[in-house]
Design a protein around this motif. Structure first.
Motif, PDB file in Angstrom:
ATOM      1  N   PHE A  24       0.823  -1.212  -0.240  1.00  0.00           N
ATOM      2  CA  PHE A  24      -0.190   0.038  -0.104  1.00  0.00           C
ATOM      3  C   PHE A  24       0.891   1.213   0.018  1.00  0.00           C
ATOM      4  N   ILE A  25       2.055   1.264   0.656  1.00  0.00           N
ATOM      5  CA  ILE A  25       2.789   2.354   0.701  1.00  0.00           C
ATOM      6  C   ILE A  25       3.104   2.616  -0.696  1.00  0.00           C
ATOM      7  N   LEU A  26       3.625   1.802  -1.362  1.00  0.00           N
ATOM      8  CA  LEU A  26       3.926   1.986  -3.036  1.00  0.00           C
ATOM      9  C   LEU A  26       2.517   2.444  -3.806  1.00  0.00           C
ATOM     10  N   LEU A  83       0.079   3.830  -3.070  1.00  0.00           N
ATOM     11  CA  LEU A  83      -0.606   5.131  -2.751  1.00  0.00           C
ATOM     12  C   LEU A  83       0.192   6.149  -3.085  1.00  0.00           C
ATOM     13  N   GLY A  84       1.389   5.981  -3.589  1.00  0.00           N
ATOM     14  CA  GLY A  84       2.351   6.791  -4.200  1.00  0.00           C
ATOM     15  C   GLY A  84       1.739   7.236  -5.496  1.00  0.00           C
ATOM     16  N   LYS A  85       0.762   8.071  -5.562  1.00  0.00           N
ATOM     17  CA  LYS A  85       0.206   8.075  -7.063  1.00  0.00           C
ATOM     18  C   LYS A  85       1.013   8.916  -8.110  1.00  0.00           C
ATOM     19  N   ARG A 117       3.839   7.928  -9.067  1.00  0.00           N
ATOM     20  CA  ARG A 117       4.539   7.026  -9.821  1.00  0.00           C
ATOM     21  C   ARG A 117       3.790   5.982 -10.648  1.00  0.00           C
ATOM     22  N   TRP A 131       4.105   1.948  -9.342  1.00  0.00           N
ATOM     23  CA  TRP A 131       3.505   1.897  -8.109  1.00  0.00           C
ATOM     24  C   TRP A 131       2.115   1.871  -8.098  1.00  0.00           C
ATOM     25  N   ILE A 139      -1.718  14.712  -1.873  1.00  0.00           N
ATOM     26  CA  ILE A 139      -1.182  13.370  -1.313  1.00  0.00           C
ATOM     27  C   ILE A 139      -0.326  13.595  -0.292  1.00  0.00           C
ATOM     28  N   ASN A 160      -0.484  11.286   3.061  1.00  0.00           N
ATOM     29  CA  ASN A 160       0.581  10.105   3.378  1.00  0.00           C
ATOM     30  C   ASN A 160       1.686  10.501   4.431  1.00  0.00           C
ATOM     31  N   TYR A 174       8.438   9.945   2.420  1.00  0.00           N
ATOM     32  CA  TYR A 174       7.407   9.108   1.739  1.00  0.00           C
ATOM     33  C   TYR A 174       6.391  10.283   0.821  1.00  0.00           C
ATOM     34  N   ALA A 214       8.068  10.959  -2.169  1.00  0.00           N
ATOM     35  CA  ALA A 214       8.031   9.856  -3.179  1.00  0.00           C
ATOM     36  C   ALA A 214       6.645   9.766  -3.704  1.00  0.00           C
ATOM     37  N   SER A 215       5.618  10.367  -3.180  1.00  0.00           N
ATOM     38  CA  SER A 215       4.205  10.299  -3.507  1.00  0.00           C
ATOM     39  C   SER A 215       3.714  11.487  -4.212  1.00  0.00           C
ATOM     40  N   MET A 237      -4.170  13.913 -11.777  1.00  0.00           N
ATOM     41  CA  MET A 237      -3.956  13.276 -10.308  1.00  0.00           C
ATOM     42  C   MET A 237      -4.961  13.617  -9.422  1.00  0.00           C
TER      43      MET A 237
END
Lengths: 304, 210
Positions: free
Chosen positions: A141-143, A145-147, A149, A152, B74, B78, B104, B107-108, B178
């Protein structure tokens, strides 16, 4: 149209190899724990070695895993913020509690398994299975929810992570069971060695089945990637033909999936303990490559 | 600051960037660096420059980029410790004392506008110069922009310059798919400059260097 970028700011990769290693270790832990509990619930005495190996390895790998997470933090001494300041919409908040509860429950399970209390071991094993699956599922889920990328942000990611965890967990148990049989066989009676051999070869078949499910999910993922957005096509090209192709196509797909699958399915090779152990080593390398590809290649396409 | 419901709030800061007026001088990036003490190697705002076409039919396009201070961020959703938060006026901030640097949020973020401060070891980003905004001064990049390409103001006030510009011009935002609801609006931005897949990596080094 000829288009060139004249000036842009450099693109940094926020999550590095430590995160991939962390995913790898939680996967190993969850997979070996589930295998251990399955063999405990199965109840037959010849399954016992598998149950014990899994019960030892699961908490061990899970104690190593969060160390990589804490080292990866820019402020490692603030890791306790995760337990004090909670954000219910963030998967990492749930994960920090899962990473605390799951090793404790797997330790209790191991305690009862080794003290011979089969009934309580079964109960704590059954409690531990959803915890183990959640502990590895949340990393998916961590990946997911990295929207930002493309690699992922797919609903397949948690399932793919759980299945690949099973594959790597079985491989680790096979490897350790083979080492145990090989190095400690001279002290044991002949029939026990034969039953161990049968057990490891059976686990090899089980690993083959898990690899097939894993490859089916990877195929789905790639097929959808090449037909969806531009970013997705770009990242699919990167892992199929680009700079990550040796890791993805070479190590993960061919060396880590196809060759071990063939080794455990071909009747001739699947009867050799050495070959099945070799297959499990290949699988362990392949799943590690998978974690690296997902984490690093996922961030390797530019966002601006 | 007490939480105000999104419908009841009266102030929502945002920016309009009229790319037709941008000359690519990078003074916004310089002013931001000076104002916010941004360390070497990282940026809160920058001007991406692309060139397209074959001689003699050629053009250069600029894309001043910064944090979009999204309405549906986001990064805030997150952040595991709630260090990233959104003020009632819509500005997305990082609490420097709470951030653990898990990265994080970086990354998001679909826009890649956050960075790890190499000195403070926490994640930092554009905050529309919140210290200036609270003192009723415009952000440093807006004030320094010689072509007045950047306009800052309250999007909920129909008489503000940003509202008038958005109402009377065709505007666009970065990556609307997005669903982050970015609050930095562009007028006259080139589609190629907004597409990271075509121009994300610097392929030719121009006079500006890398």
């Amino acid at each position: 149209m000829d288009i060139q970028a004249v000036y842009n700011t450099p693109h940094h990769i926020p999550l590095g190899i430590f995160i991939a290693v962390y995913f790898y270790f939680t996967g190993l832990s969850a997979g070996s724990f589930v295998i251990s509990v399955i063999s405990t619930i199965g109840g037959k005495t010849e399954y016992k070695p598998i149950g014990r190996i899994g019960a030892v390895v699961a908490p061990l790998t899970l104690m190593i895993a969060p160390l990589f997470l804490i080292v990866d933090l820019e402020q490692p001494f603030r890791f306790w913020h995760l337990f004090v300041y909670l954000n219910p919409t963030s998967p990492i908040t749930y994960g920090s509690f899962l990473l605390t509860i799951y090793p404790i429950s797997s330790l209790i399970y191991a305690w009862f398994l080794f003290s011979g209390n089969q009934k309580l071991a079964k109960i704590f094993g059954i409690i531990g299975i959803p915890l183990a699956i959640c502990t590895h599922g949340y990393t998916g889920f961590i990946l997911a929810l990295g929207k930002g990328r493309a690699l992922w942000s797919t609903a397949l990611m948690p399932t793919l992570f759980i299945v690949s965890a099973m594959v790597s967990g079985i491989a680790l148990v096979i490897l350790l069971a083979s080492i145990r049989t090989y190095f400690f066989s001279n002290r044991k009676p002949q029939e026990e060695i034969a039953s161990d051999r049968k057990l490891i070869l059976g686990l090899g078949k089980f690993m083959g089945a898990a690899i097939i499910v894993d490859m089916f999910l990877v195929l789905n993922d790639i097929l959808v990637l090449v037909t969806s957005s531009e970013e997705a096509l770009h990242v699919a090209r990167l892992i199929l033909f680009g700079s990550f192709s040796h890791l993805f196509m070479g190590l993960e797909i061919i060396i880590g999936s196809f060759i071990p699958l063939a080794l455990v399915l071909i009747p001739k090779t699947s009867k050799s303990l050495g070959v099945v152990t070799f297959a499990s080593i290949l699988v362990l390398c392949g799943i590690f490559a998978m974690r690296v590809v997902v984490v690093i290649a996922g961030q390797s396409i530019p966002l601006h | 600051m007490a939480m105000v419901r999104k419908k009841e709030r009266k102030v929502r800061y945002g920016m309009v960037i009229d790319v037709r007026r941008c000359i690519g001088c990078h003074s916004c990036a310089v002013a931001c660096k000076a104002e916010n003490d941004v360390p070497l190697g990282v940026f809160r705002t920058w001007v991406k420059i692309i060139q397209k076409g074959k001689y003699p039919n050629v053009s250069r396009s600029f894309l001043p980029s910064l944090c979009n201070n999204c309405d549906n961020p986001i990064c805030v959703k997150n952040c595991p410790v709630g260090a990233s938060y959104q003020r009632d006026d819509g500005i997305v901030m990082v609490d420097p004392h709470r951030c653990i640097g898990c990265k994080y949020c970086m990354a998001s973020c679909p826009y890649d506008v956050r960075y790890v401060d190499p000195v403070k070891r926490i994640v930092q980003k554009c905050s529309f110069c919140v210290h200036r905004v609270e003192a009723n001064i415009e952000p440093a990049c807006v004030e320094t922009c010689m072509g007045r390409a950047r306009v800052f103001g309250n999007l909920l006030d129909p008489n503000s310059e940003v509202s008038k510009l958005i109402a009377t011009n065709p505007v666009t935002v970065l990556k609307p798919d997005m669903a982050t609801q970015p609050q930095v609006y562009y007028i006259g931005a080139d589609i190629e400059s907004m597409n990271p897949m075509k121009t994300g990596e610097v392929v030719s080094i121009g006079t500006e260097g890398k």
